[in-house]
Every structure is written in structure tokens, then in C-alpha cells.
Design a protein around this motif. Structure first.
Motif, mmCIF file in Angstrom:
data_model
loop_
_atom_site.group_PDB
_atom_site.id
_atom_site.type_symbol
_atom_site.label_atom_id
_atom_site.label_comp_id
_atom_site.label_asym_id
_atom_site.label_seq_id
_atom_site.Cartn_x
_atom_site.Cartn_y
_atom_site.Cartn_z
ATOM 1 N N GLN A 165 0.834 -1.222 0.000
ATOM 2 C CA GLN A 165 0.000 0.000 0.000
ATOM 3 C C GLN A 165 0.866 1.268 0.000
ATOM 4 O O GLN A 165 0.360 2.358 0.215
ATOM 5 C CB GLN A 165 -0.899 0.038 1.236
ATOM 6 N N LYS A 166 2.160 1.078 -0.151
ATOM 7 C CA LYS A 166 3.121 2.195 -0.132
ATOM 8 C C LYS A 166 2.940 3.054 1.138
ATOM 9 O O LYS A 166 2.954 4.290 1.088
ATOM 10 C CB LYS A 166 3.007 3.057 -1.388
ATOM 11 N N ALA A 167 2.739 2.350 2.235
ATOM 12 C CA ALA A 167 2.574 3.032 3.526
ATOM 13 C C ALA A 167 3.846 2.823 4.353
ATOM 14 O O ALA A 167 4.712 2.018 3.994
ATOM 15 C CB ALA A 167 1.365 2.467 4.265
ATOM 16 N N ALA A 168 3.935 3.573 5.453
ATOM 17 C CA ALA A 168 5.121 3.451 6.306
ATOM 18 C C ALA A 168 4.812 2.680 7.584
ATOM 19 O O ALA A 168 5.725 2.177 8.243
ATOM 20 C CB ALA A 168 5.653 4.837 6.653
ATOM 21 N N ASP A 169 3.522 2.607 7.945
ATOM 22 C CA ASP A 169 3.200 1.896 9.183
ATOM 23 C C ASP A 169 1.713 1.539 9.202
ATOM 24 O O ASP A 169 0.955 1.956 8.312
ATOM 25 C CB ASP A 169 3.565 2.751 10.412
ATOM 26 N N VAL A 170 1.335 0.787 10.230
ATOM 27 C CA VAL A 170 -0.063 0.341 10.333
ATOM 28 C C VAL A 170 -0.605 0.710 11.712
ATOM 29 O O VAL A 170 0.021 0.424 12.733
ATOM 30 C CB VAL A 170 -0.177 -1.181 10.062
ATOM 31 N N LEU A 171 -1.743 1.364 11.714
ATOM 32 C CA LEU A 171 -2.367 1.802 12.966
ATOM 33 C C LEU A 171 -3.422 0.777 13.376
ATOM 34 O O LEU A 171 -4.329 0.464 12.602
ATOM 35 C CB LEU A 171 -3.019 3.177 12.747
ATOM 36 N N TYR A 172 -3.297 0.279 14.602
ATOM 37 C CA TYR A 172 -4.277 -0.691 15.098
ATOM 38 C C TYR A 172 -5.495 0.040 15.663
ATOM 39 O O TYR A 172 -5.364 1.073 16.331
ATOM 40 C CB TYR A 172 -3.691 -1.535 16.221
ATOM 41 N N HIS A 173 -6.673 -0.538 15.386
ATOM 42 C CA HIS A 173 -7.900 -0.065 16.033
ATOM 43 C C HIS A 173 -8.739 -1.286 16.346
ATOM 44 O O HIS A 173 -8.530 -2.368 15.772
ATOM 45 C CB HIS A 173 -8.675 0.895 15.106
ATOM 46 N N TYR A 174 -9.687 -1.127 17.273
ATOM 47 C CA TYR A 174 -10.622 -2.213 17.546
ATOM 48 C C TYR A 174 -12.018 -1.618 17.515
ATOM 49 O O TYR A 174 -12.330 -0.713 18.278
ATOM 50 C CB TYR A 174 -10.313 -2.867 18.907
ATOM 51 N N LYS A 175 -12.822 -2.081 16.566
ATOM 52 C CA LYS A 175 -14.179 -1.529 16.335
ATOM 53 C C LYS A 175 -14.116 -0.006 16.179
ATOM 54 O O LYS A 175 -14.935 0.736 16.747
ATOM 55 C CB LYS A 175 -15.124 -1.915 17.471
ATOM 56 N N GLY A 176 -13.093 0.475 15.507
ATOM 57 C CA GLY A 176 -12.988 1.911 15.231
ATOM 58 C C GLY A 176 -12.282 2.718 16.310
ATOM 59 O O GLY A 176 -11.955 3.885 16.106
ATOM 60 N N GLU A 177 -12.013 2.095 17.488
ATOM 61 C CA GLU A 177 -11.278 2.782 18.579
ATOM 62 C C GLU A 177 -9.779 2.562 18.346
ATOM 63 O O GLU A 177 -9.301 1.420 18.372
ATOM 64 C CB GLU A 177 -11.623 2.171 19.941
ATOM 65 N N VAL A 178 -9.073 3.643 18.191
ATOM 66 C CA VAL A 178 -7.663 3.556 17.857
ATOM 67 C C VAL A 178 -6.817 3.280 19.105
ATOM 68 O O VAL A 178 -7.083 3.828 20.174
ATOM 69 C CB VAL A 178 -7.217 4.904 17.222
ATOM 70 N N SER A 179 -5.799 2.423 18.946
ATOM 71 C CA SER A 179 -4.875 2.206 20.072
ATOM 72 C C SER A 179 -3.492 2.745 19.713
ATOM 73 O O SER A 179 -3.103 3.833 20.146
ATOM 74 C CB SER A 179 -4.830 0.729 20.475
ATOM 75 N N GLU A 180 -2.752 2.014 18.892
ATOM 76 C CA GLU A 180 -1.355 2.410 18.624
ATOM 77 C C GLU A 180 -0.850 1.683 17.384
ATOM 78 O O GLU A 180 -1.579 0.920 16.747
ATOM 79 C CB GLU A 180 -0.497 2.068 19.837
ATOM 80 N N PHE A 181 0.403 1.898 17.069
ATOM 81 C CA PHE A 181 1.093 1.180 15.996
ATOM 82 C C PHE A 181 1.802 -0.020 16.624
ATOM 83 O O PHE A 181 1.945 -0.081 17.847
ATOM 84 C CB PHE A 181 2.137 2.101 15.345
ATOM 85 N N PRO A 182 2.313 -0.936 15.794
ATOM 86 C CA PRO A 182 3.028 -2.073 16.400
ATOM 87 C C PRO A 182 4.187 -1.628 17.294
ATOM 88 O O PRO A 182 4.475 -2.268 18.300
ATOM 89 C CB PRO A 182 3.564 -2.851 15.190
ATOM 90 N N ARG A 183 4.863 -0.519 16.928
ATOM 91 C CA ARG A 183 6.036 -0.088 17.702
ATOM 92 C C ARG A 183 6.028 1.398 18.057
ATOM 93 O O ARG A 183 7.064 1.939 18.440
ATOM 94 C CB ARG A 183 7.314 -0.393 16.898
ATOM 95 N N CYS A 184 4.894 2.062 17.890
ATOM 96 C CA CYS A 184 4.850 3.506 18.142
ATOM 97 C C CYS A 184 3.491 3.876 18.735
ATOM 98 O O CYS A 184 2.513 3.159 18.546
ATOM 99 C CB CYS A 184 4.988 4.304 16.846
#
Ligand code: PLP
Length: 279
Positions: free
Chosen positions: A159-178
Motif C-alpha cells: 500500500q506504499k505506507a510506512a506503518d499500520v495503525l491498530y484499532h478495535y471496532k474503530g477505537e484507535v490504540s497504537e502502531f506495532p512499535r509507536c
């Protein structure tokens, strides 16, 4: 180069664990990671505090008192003499009798590696991130489990992205390492408060932000980010990196923001002040 293993400094190429270790058998263990600047471990107290909290949460015993461990870290730095570097302190589940039960004794590893510090100056370009629905196990503990982060790397690249943001049911938490931050249109600096690892950089950025801006620690939804003026991530190795695109949505005006830049400059100043503690 030396690695510290349980009770002694061993040459890097002789630092081995037995295959019965629970980190190998079941991926069980914790770690922490900090930068060494001009041979001084930046914010060492913060990282050690988190290490002991992670260990306790995972029923692992650090085989040294914090002051002893700190002295060993300074000895490692002196022996290896890599002024700009990073140290990883890992505590594993130990040699398990049946490959599942926790061992009586954890294995402690401290590895130092040269590390290029983030380039000087606030980035002139922001990054694109993608989103993924996932809730980390034991999110407030710095475990060695990065399975989903590593597994999804192909998609991030595709996807030519630099990182992936985790969310659960639309509530955002964090990145794997940030950690994640956003800035609302009224300049309020907002960061998720739950289901995250409390990053040391996040803690410092929040303190710096509170001196100049309104801060909010709480719920952040994907929709909040769509409405945001700025967004950025924080971590030990990256400091502050502006985010200008999330999936197909451009954030704010698509350029790194003023508040992010201001906080970046404050963070670099804080690092320099911290570094002087070592002189
Ligand atoms: C899951 C997770 N969140 C956040 C962070 C950022 O924390 P720090 O600023 O202490 O590097 C990390 C660091 O590796 C992490 O693993």
C-alpha cells in the motif's frame, strides 16, 4: 562487541540460549529498548521502570535490583564503546521443563547495537499509514510478541505506507512499535489512553505538550482522525513523525503540521538536556 547474558559479558557471537527457552518455544518474554547518545543512555530511569513493570505483569523476575542493572548497563556501554547506539534488554520465560511451564529463572540478555539516530530536523514530508483491526495481547506490557506487526508488513509495503495503525471496532490504540497522537482543529493534543503500551516518548511529548497546549488522553476513533488537523506517531527510535495520509484519507492540509513540529523541537531540546546528565 559484548552481550550481557544472565551474569557475564560474553562476545556477541557466543551469546546463545538453549532451545528449551520459553521465548523460542512459545514466544514468552518481555523487553525494553533505549537509545545511547554520546555513550549516555537517554531516559534510562523511565525505561528501567517500565521493564520492571512488564516483568512483574508477566510473572518474570529480573535477576537484579534496578541500581545493579543500571550499573551493568553502564559497564556494557563502556566495554562496547559505541557512542551512538541502542540497547535492548530482554527477559525471557527461561528454560522450561516441558516447553510450557514458566521456568524458575528467567534468562536476561542485554544487546547493544550501533544505531543511526533519526535524521536531524523535523521531517519535511509526512507518512502514509494504513489501518488494521487488532487488539494486542497485554497491551500495557512490552512483550516480545510482534506477530501481527511483522505479518502485516507485506501489506504495508504493497500500500506504499510506512506503518499500520491498530484499532478495535474503530477505537484507535497504537502502531506495532509507536504511539499515536492527533491535533484537533483547536490545537488540542490528543492521544489514546487505553489498550496501549505507555511509550516513554509519549510520556515526554505529553508533558511538553501540556506546557503549551490543551491535552486530552482518552478515546480516539478513526473518524476523529479524519476530522483532525494534524497527526503524528512517537517512539524511541523515531522521535516524532508526522502522518499526512491514513488509508485513502488526507489528514489536515496534507502537510506536516505546526504543532507536531513545535513538539518535535521541544523533544530534541529535552533529549539534549537529558544527555547533559551524563557529563
Ligand atoms: C507496542 C508499542 N507501542 C509504543 C511504543 C513506543 O514506545 P517508546 O516511546 O517507549 O519507544 C513501542 C516501542 O517499541 C511499542 O512496542
Amino acid at each position: 562487541m559484548y552481550t550481557f547474558l544472565n551474569d557475564s559479558f560474553v562476545p556477541d557471537d557466543k551469546a546463545f540460549l538453549h532451545v528449551s527457552d520459553l521465548s523460542i518455544q512459545r514466544g514468552y518474554g518481555i523487553f525494553d529498548f533505549f537509545r545511547v547518545m554520546d555513550s549516555y543512555p537517554l531516559f534510562i530511569e523511565d525505561y528501567l521502570e517500565r521493564l520492571y513493570v512488564s516483568a512483574k505483569e508477566m510473572h518474570l523476575k529480573v535477576p537484579y535490583e534496578p541500581e545493579q542493572l543500571k550499573a551493568l548497563i553502564f559497564e556494557l556501554i563502556q566495554k562496547n564503546n559505541i557512542p551512538m547506539s541502542a540497547i535492548k534488554v530482554i527477559l525471557t520465560g527461561g528454560y522450561s521443563p516441558d516447553g510450557y511451564q514458566l521456568a524458575d529463572k528467567a534468562n536476561l540478555i542485554m544487546v547493544q547495537k550501533p544505531m543511526n539516530f533519526p535524521a536531524a530536523g523535523f521531517p519535511t514530508e509526512g507518512i502514509k499509514i494504513i489501518t488494521h483491526e487488532y487488539l494486542r495481547d497485554k497491551p500495557h506490557v512490552k512483550t516480545i510478541n510482534y506477530v501481527v506487526g511483522i505479518w502485516i508488513q507485506n501489506k504495508v509495503l504493497e500500500q506504499k505506507a510506512a506503518d499500520v495503525l491498530y484499532h478495535y471496532k474503530g477505537e484507535v490504540s497504537e502502531f506495532p512499535r509507536c504511539n499515536f497522537f492527533m491535533v484537533r482543529k483547536d490545537n488540542t493534543v490528543v492521544t489514546p489512553g487505553e489498550n496501549i503500551l505507555e511509550g516513554v516518548t509519549r510520556k515526554h511529548v505529553l508533558r511538553l505538550a501540556a506546557k503549551k497546549y490543551k491535552i486530552e488522553i482518552g478515546s480516539v476513533t478513526l473518524n476523529d482522525i479524519v476530522q483532525a488537523k494534524e497527526a503524528f506517531l512517537t517512539s524511541t527510535s523515531k522521535r516524532i513523525v508526522p502522518i499526512t495520509q491514513m488509508d485513502e484519507t488526507i489528514i489536515g492540509d496534507g502537510k506536516p503540521g505546526k504543532v507536531s513540529k513545535d513538539l518535535y523541537n521541544d523533544l530534541v531540546r529535552l533529549e539534549s538536556a537529558e544527555r547533559l546528565k551524563g557529563t
